[in-house]
Scaffold this active site. Structure first.
Site, PDB file in Angstrom:
ATOM      1  N   ARG A 138      57.335 -15.894 -49.476  1.00 30.78           N
ATOM      2  CA  ARG A 138      57.106 -17.228 -50.013  1.00 30.78           C
ATOM      3  C   ARG A 138      56.125 -18.041 -49.172  1.00 30.78           C
ATOM      4  O   ARG A 138      56.101 -19.263 -49.245  1.00 30.78           O
ATOM      5  CB  ARG A 138      58.434 -17.987 -50.080  1.00 30.78           C
ATOM      6  N   CYS A 157      38.208 -25.056 -56.351  1.00 36.62           N
ATOM      7  CA  CYS A 157      37.769 -23.714 -56.765  1.00 36.62           C
ATOM      8  C   CYS A 157      38.631 -22.672 -56.060  1.00 36.62           C
ATOM      9  O   CYS A 157      39.298 -21.877 -56.709  1.00 36.62           O
ATOM     10  CB  CYS A 157      36.296 -23.522 -56.431  1.00 36.62           C
ATOM     11  N   SER A 184      37.095 -20.006 -59.848  1.00 41.13           N
ATOM     12  CA  SER A 184      35.691 -19.961 -60.248  1.00 41.13           C
ATOM     13  C   SER A 184      34.833 -19.832 -59.010  1.00 41.13           C
ATOM     14  O   SER A 184      35.144 -20.420 -57.967  1.00 41.13           O
ATOM     15  CB  SER A 184      35.348 -21.255 -61.006  1.00 41.13           C
ATOM     16  N   ASP A 186      30.521 -19.503 -57.785  1.00 41.60           N
ATOM     17  CA  ASP A 186      29.084 -19.313 -57.834  1.00 41.60           C
ATOM     18  C   ASP A 186      28.775 -18.228 -56.807  1.00 41.60           C
ATOM     19  O   ASP A 186      28.775 -18.473 -55.602  1.00 41.60           O
ATOM     20  CB  ASP A 186      28.407 -20.643 -57.485  1.00 41.60           C
ATOM     21  N   ASN A 194      32.761 -18.277 -48.688  1.00 42.16           N
ATOM     22  CA  ASN A 194      34.215 -18.356 -48.819  1.00 42.16           C
ATOM     23  C   ASN A 194      34.907 -17.192 -48.117  1.00 42.16           C
ATOM     24  O   ASN A 194      35.935 -17.377 -47.450  1.00 42.16           O
ATOM     25  CB  ASN A 194      34.625 -18.369 -50.289  1.00 42.16           C
ATOM     26  N   HIS A 224      30.648 -15.665 -61.290  1.00 42.95           N
ATOM     27  CA  HIS A 224      29.460 -15.820 -62.128  1.00 42.95           C
ATOM     28  C   HIS A 224      28.173 -15.965 -61.328  1.00 42.95           C
ATOM     29  O   HIS A 224      28.168 -16.436 -60.193  1.00 42.95           O
ATOM     30  CB  HIS A 224      29.625 -17.031 -63.063  1.00 42.95           C
TER      31      HIS A 224
END
Length: 282
Positions: A138, A157, A184, A186, A194, A224
């Site tokens: 958890r 995001c 999402s 880019d 990231n 994407h």
């Protein structure tokens, strides 16, 4: 070739060859000139990085390690939602006149909740559990808080981290693994950024909890490539990758709240030419 480069190249090829175009759809993002920002996208991309073997910073072009670290500390350590606490300008587009991005990112990490063990925010809850109940299933964070979305300048995001600790056979120290969930992304502007910043976070948490690093699994719901990024991506993945550099984290820091961006570096980091002035959809 570094593993991070190999993963990035295969992901981009898959998106370009097997992805779905959003051209002609009613899309929210647009370019500065007002033109709709269409994408080629792939649903449900999952990439795995074994942090115990290699630090996942790409060499096709340089990723700014200290700036990426600065942003993740802004969110997880400072728990700030004001761009004036950042050293970079990546959030300027979404800030109000006072520099706030609303009840987003760091704000949510700093909200305290009542637990059996007392009042804690999400970061302190993670650190507490890793130290006192490491095999719990958890141990996670979530900053996609629906009741506050209307007060966020940008919906999160990268919105959730799930931590999982294992005991590898024959090894005394526990191993810290993590899953980064992202709704999402880019791919050109943010993918390795990231990956790098959350790899740093896992290294930091492992160190302060006396563990060793394991896997970082990156799950992207909508990965994407924007239409104006396609030729840049094609050129980038055609480059010759280099060997992965060596990651260094200051071993003297044992308190998560004492880390700074100066406590990280990569050694022998050889990269391709940097790509400048990447158009960013807003």
């Amino acid at each position: 070739m570094s593993v991070a480069d190999n993963i990035f190249i295969h992901m981009c090829r898959d998106i370009l060859e097997n992805g779905t175009s959003t051209e002609g759809e009613k899309v929210r993002p647009h370019w500065e000139d007002g033109t709709p920002a269409y994408t080629v996208k792939k649903f449900g991309v999952v990439n795995r990085y074994d942090l115990s073997r290699e630090f996942p910073i790409m060499t096709l072009r340089r990723t700014a390690l200290k700036s990426a670290t600065d942003e993740v500390l802004w969110i997880w350590q400072q728990k700030s939602n004001n761009i004036h606490d950042l050293h970079s300008h990546i959030w300027d587009e979404w800030a109000d006149e006072d520099g706030s991005i609303g009840k987003a990112y760091g704000y949510q990490m700093g909200v305290k909740h009542q637990y059996r063990e007392g009042m804690m925010d999400q970061v302190d809850r993670v650190i507490y559990d890793l130290k006192h109940n490491p095999f719990s299933r958890r141990i996670m964070t979530n900053i996609y808080v629906h009741q506050d979305l209307h007060e966020m300048r940008l919906y999160p995001c990268a919105y959730s981290m799930t931590f999982n600790v294992t005991q590898r056979p024959g090894q005394q120290k526990l191993t810290l693994n993590a899953i980064l969930n992202q709704r999402s992304q880019d791919v050109l502007a943010a993918n390795n950024w990231n990956v790098v910043q959350y790899a740093v976070l896992v290294h930091m948490l492992a160190q302060v909890c006396d563990m060793q690093v394991g896997e970082l699994v990156h799950v992207i719901a909508d990965a994407h490539i924007y239409d104006r990024h396609v030729p840049i991506i094609r050129e980038l993945i055609a480059r010759q990758p280099h060997e992965a550099p060596t990651f260094w984290l200051n071993p003297e820091v044992r308190d998560f709240y004492r880390f700074t961006r100066e406590d990280v570096r990569v050694e022998n980091y050889v990269t391709g030419e940097q790509i400048k002035d990447i158009p960013i959809a807003i």
